[in-house]
Design a protein around this motif. Structure first.
Motif, PDB file in Angstrom:
ATOM      1  N   UNK A  31       0.997  -0.853   0.161  1.00  0.00           N
ATOM      2  CA  UNK A  31      -0.512   0.461   0.088  1.00  0.00           C
ATOM      3  C   UNK A  31       0.932   1.321  -0.278  1.00  0.00           C
ATOM      4  N   UNK A  32       0.602   2.233  -0.649  1.00  0.00           N
ATOM      5  CA  UNK A  32       1.436   3.556  -0.967  1.00  0.00           C
ATOM      6  C   UNK A  32       0.497   4.465  -1.018  1.00  0.00           C
ATOM      7  N   UNK A  33       1.518   5.575  -0.039  1.00  0.00           N
ATOM      8  CA  UNK A  33       0.742   6.554  -0.033  1.00  0.00           C
ATOM      9  C   UNK A  33      -0.320   7.667  -1.298  1.00  0.00           C
ATOM     10  N   UNK A  34      -1.374   8.023  -1.395  1.00  0.00           N
ATOM     11  CA  UNK A  34      -1.814   7.781  -2.488  1.00  0.00           C
ATOM     12  C   UNK A  34      -1.500   9.812  -3.016  1.00  0.00           C
ATOM     13  N   UNK A  35      -0.925  10.820  -2.439  1.00  0.00           N
ATOM     14  CA  UNK A  35      -0.204  11.978  -2.108  1.00  0.00           C
ATOM     15  C   UNK A  35       1.519  12.225  -3.465  1.00  0.00           C
ATOM     16  N   UNK A  38       3.890   9.202 -10.033  1.00  0.00           N
ATOM     17  CA  UNK A  38       3.944   8.851 -10.273  1.00  0.00           C
ATOM     18  C   UNK A  38       4.708   7.643 -10.195  1.00  0.00           C
ATOM     19  N   UNK A  39       6.285   8.195 -10.486  1.00  0.00           N
ATOM     20  CA  UNK A  39       7.618   7.931 -10.121  1.00  0.00           C
ATOM     21  C   UNK A  39       8.007   7.136  -8.608  1.00  0.00           C
ATOM     22  N   UNK A  44       8.436   3.598  -3.938  1.00  0.00           N
ATOM     23  CA  UNK A  44       7.862   2.719  -2.817  1.00  0.00           C
ATOM     24  C   UNK A  44       7.297   1.722  -2.779  1.00  0.00           C
ATOM     25  N   UNK A  45       7.046   1.337  -3.462  1.00  0.00           N
ATOM     26  CA  UNK A  45       6.272  -0.244  -3.377  1.00  0.00           C
ATOM     27  C   UNK A  45       6.986  -0.974  -4.149  1.00  0.00           C
ATOM     28  N   UNK A  67      -3.652   2.164  -2.809  1.00  0.00           N
ATOM     29  CA  UNK A  67      -3.107   3.279  -3.080  1.00  0.00           C
ATOM     30  C   UNK A  67      -4.076   3.702  -1.929  1.00  0.00           C
ATOM     31  N   UNK A  68      -3.571   4.642  -0.602  1.00  0.00           N
ATOM     32  CA  UNK A  68      -4.687   5.177   0.332  1.00  0.00           C
ATOM     33  C   UNK A  68      -3.669   6.691   0.858  1.00  0.00           C
TER      34      UNK A  68
END
Length: 125
Positions: A31-35, A38-39, A44-45, A67-68
């Protein structure tokens, strides 16, 4: 049995994968920060996946990238800690993040054991 076969939560020590009998239907959730851009999300993923995987996953393991919001990430981290679900929280030390939680990788486990933690989060798009 669960994920203790894969990774011990406290000392992050890998466990003997040969002892794992139920490796079918595995899912590896990140799960990755949605802010993030894209790169940045992609980086981070990859970071979260690499840090939370014991490696040599069986063929057919499902990779799920979600995303979160920052609040959802924090709440997820707290729930995983409470339920003793092995995971790796990724915090970005560089500016402008200053140690903020930007991603979480969860140690692969059977999909049915993990689904409840992620059902409300959207896929990364």
């Amino acid at each position: 049995k669960r994920t203790e076969k894969w990774l011990q939560l406290l000392d992050h020590e890998l466990v003997d994968l040969a002892a794992a009998a139920d490796l079918a239907n595995l899912a590896h959730y990140c799960v990755v920060h949605n802010g993030l851009t894209r790169g940045q999300m992609a980086a981070q993923i990859v970071h979260a996946a690499g840090e939370s995987s014991p490696g040599e996953l069986p063929e057919g393991t499902i990779a799920v990238a979600l995303s979160a919001t920052p609040q959802q990430l924090y709440q997820l981290e707290q729930r995983l800690i409470k339920d003793k679900i092995p995971h790796k929280a990724i915090r970005e030390p560089d500016e402008p993040w200053h140690g903020a939680l930007v991603a979480i990788g969860v140690c692969p486990d059977r999909k049915e054991n993990l689904r409840k933690y992620f059902s409300q989060l959207p896929l990364v798009r």
